[in-house]
Each structure stands twice: as structure tokens, then as C-alpha cells.
Design an enzyme around this catalytic site. Structure first.
Site, PDB file in Angstrom:
ATOM      1  N   SER A   1      -6.406   1.575   0.193  1.00  0.00           N
ATOM      2  CA  SER A   1      -6.131   0.419   1.324  1.00  0.00           C
ATOM      3  C   SER A   1      -6.480   1.152   2.726  1.00  0.00           C
ATOM      4  CB  SER A   1      -4.983  -0.176   1.360  1.00  0.00           C
ATOM      5  OG  SER A   1      -4.684  -1.315   1.928  1.00  0.00           O
TER       6      SER A   1
ATOM      7  N   ASP B   1      -6.526  -5.056  -3.580  1.00  0.00           N
ATOM      8  CA  ASP B   1      -6.053  -3.803  -3.096  1.00  0.00           C
ATOM      9  C   ASP B   1      -5.395  -2.990  -4.053  1.00  0.00           C
ATOM     10  OD1 ASP B   1      -4.328  -1.864  -1.362  1.00  0.00           O
ATOM     11  OD2 ASP B   1      -4.163  -3.498   0.276  1.00  0.00           O
TER      12      ASP B   1
END
Length: 297
Positions: free
Chosen positions: A38, A186
Site C-alpha cells: 500500500s 490492497d
């Protein structure tokens, strides 16, 4: 001194990485290989691209982060529309503006795809919820999707890794052989802190940077209702696969940044708060390096 670095996800909290990088530069450390999930994937990529801490500080202090909350033109004038379309889009914001910004930033250093950087220097973590597995860019592109890694845009890999569920829309990867489409989100849901990635091929000291208070890892969670249950399950998914590596290496390899006064999705963060996060990263890294250096001796 050459080291390998692993950067956790944490959204806006990742401003601390700028201060950490500044401290490392002053102490003579530089990264040979880096990995991240991320927001950690973003900073890992910028480090490999050759950005120094002073450049990153200038870029991010002037950055209006809320510009990345891009939505449809209709949703801009009728905010309720983005909630109505959430069922089909699976994300409130498109994320296209963020991807273009990252691509432009990398282009400043002459970098576009994984073929533009040295092999094995960068690992970006995401989650393929179609194949039910962690995805490591660029390593898994060939085996999972029959995609040639050297031509794959790094900005696309970063955009995939930051696809916070229901916040940013997931990305999709098509297997060029089977034509099956994978939904990518993610990496935090499966491995928010991929310290494991260099363990089997450990060539130099590894420094991990985690945007979480270590006490959270062993904290008992009270579950009284369905909402508590959902939050606990998500938290377990985020931490379970990483926790065994953290517990094994907590003493000397991990630099924790317990940021509790900033939300990871605070896209309206002030310049003052940015500076505070950068200062926190700098000060905690300076302190940690004293122990890190002793363990290397």
C-alpha cells in the site's frame, strides 16, 4: 551501509517514512532492495527510483492529498451517487488521478516499468481476491497472469497495492492465456507488513518499518456484536500472516511508528500535521539506529 527495507501500509501515516529516510541518509545507510504494501509500496518505489528525502519532503509537503479522491463527474455534484454506485464499482473513488501522479513522478527519474530498474530491487505486495493469494509485483506477473514483467508499469502495481477495499476501486488483471480476470485489492488484507519477503534470500541486514504500535499485535479484542466481529475478522486477516515474522524479529529488525492521532485515510491532512509526522519518523529512526548498529556489530 547497504541494507534491505520493508515498508508497511498505513495510508497517510506513511509521511513518517520521509523523516526515517532522512535519518538513514545522515547515518550513511542506503537501500539495496525494498518491499512494501500500500503506502509502503509507494515509498519503496520512490526510493528505488532515486528520490532522496529532501526531494520527497518538498513534494509531499506541497501535495494536496485530497486531489486523489476522484469520482465521477455526476458524483462530484451529487455526492450521494457515489454511495449508490458503490455496489457495482466496489470503491468510492476511482484512483486514476493517483496512478497518473505516481507515473509522472517516476517519469522524472526516467522510470516507467519494472524493466527500467535493476532486477529484484523492488517488491510490491497486493492481494488477488479472485485467486485467493498474495501477489508480489513483479515476481508473480509471469506465473499468475502470463504478463511480461519488464513491460508492466510500476505505477499500475502501486495503484493495485493501494486499493483500500470500498475506498479505492479495485484494479483488474487479465490472464493473457486464459483470459480470466482477477480482482486486485490492497495488500494490507493479506500482508500489510511483508517482512517475510527477503527472509529466504537474506543477503544483508533488513530494516522493517511498521506504522503500528507493537502492543496492538497482542491486544485482546472484545467482541460483543456483529460489527465487532467484522472488525476483528478484518484485523486478524491483516495481521495473522505477518505476526510470526514480527515476533521473531521484533528486537532488532523492526522500527515501529505508533501513530495514533492520524487516520490512514485523512486525505485533508494539514501541512503542520505532515511536518509532525516527518519529525516523528526522523526522531524515532535516529533513536532506533543506535540499537540497530549494535546488533550489526
Amino acid at each position: 551501509m547497504k541494507i534491505d527495507g520493508v515498508f508497511s501500509g498505513g495510508g497517510i501515516k506513511a509521511f513518517v517514512f520521509i523523516g526515517a529516510l532522512k535519518a538513514l541518509e545522515e547515518e550513511g545507510y542506503s537501500f539495496e532492495r525494498v518491499a512494501g504494501t500500500s503506502a509502503g509500496a509507494l515509498f519503496a518505489s520512490l526510493i528505488v527510483a532515486g528520490f532522496q528525502s529532501d526531494e520527497l519532503e518538498e513534494i509531499f509537503l506541497s501535495l494536496e492529498v485530497d486531489q486523489f479522491l476522484d469520482q465521477s463527474s455526476i458524483g462530484k455534484y451529487f455526492p450521494f451517487v457515489k454511495w449508490i454506485t458503490l455496489f457495482s464499482t466496489m470503491g468510492l473513488y476511482k484512483g486514476k488521478r493517483f496512478e497518473k501522479w505516481v507515473a509522472a513522478l517516476l517519469e522524472e527519474k526516467g522510470i516507467h516499468s519494472f524493466g527500467d530498474i535493476e532486477s529484484d530491487r523492488l517488491k510490491i505486495i497486493a492481494a488477488d481476491i479472485t485467486l485467493n493469494k498474495v501477489v508480489v509485483f513483479p515476481d508473480d506477473l509471469k506465473s499468475n497472469y502470463h504478463i511480461e514483467p519488464s513491460y508492466f508499469p510500476i505505477s499500475r502495481a502501486i495503484r493495485s497495492s493501494v486499493s483500500i477495499p470500498y475506498f479505492f476501486r479495485p484494479t483488474r488483471l487479465s490472464n493473457l492465456l486464459s483470459r480470466k480476470i482477477s480482482v486486485i485489492v490492497d495488500g494490507m488484507i493479506l500482508s500489510n507488513f511483508p517482512l517475510w519477503i527477503f527472509e529466504q534470500d537474506k543477503k544483508r541486514p533488513i530494516l522493517g518499518m511498521q506504522l503500528t504500535d507493537p502492543s496492538i499485535l497482542s491486544k485482546n479484542v472484545r467482541i460483543d456484536n456483529s460489527v465487532d466481529l467484522l472488525k476483528a475478522m478484518i484485523g486478524t486477516m491483516r495481521r495473522a500472516s505477518d505476526q510470526k515474522y514480527i515476533s521473531k524479529n521484533i528486537a532488532n529488525q523492526i522500527l515501529f511508528f505508533p501513530i495514533n492521532n492520524v487516520s490512514g485515510t485523512d486525505f485533508n491532512i494539514s501541512v503542520e500535521k505532515k511536518k509532525e509526522l516527518i519529525a516523528t519518523g526522523y526522531n524515532r529512526t535516529k533513536l532506533h539506529l543506535k540499537t540497530f548498529r549494535k546488533n550489526r556489530a
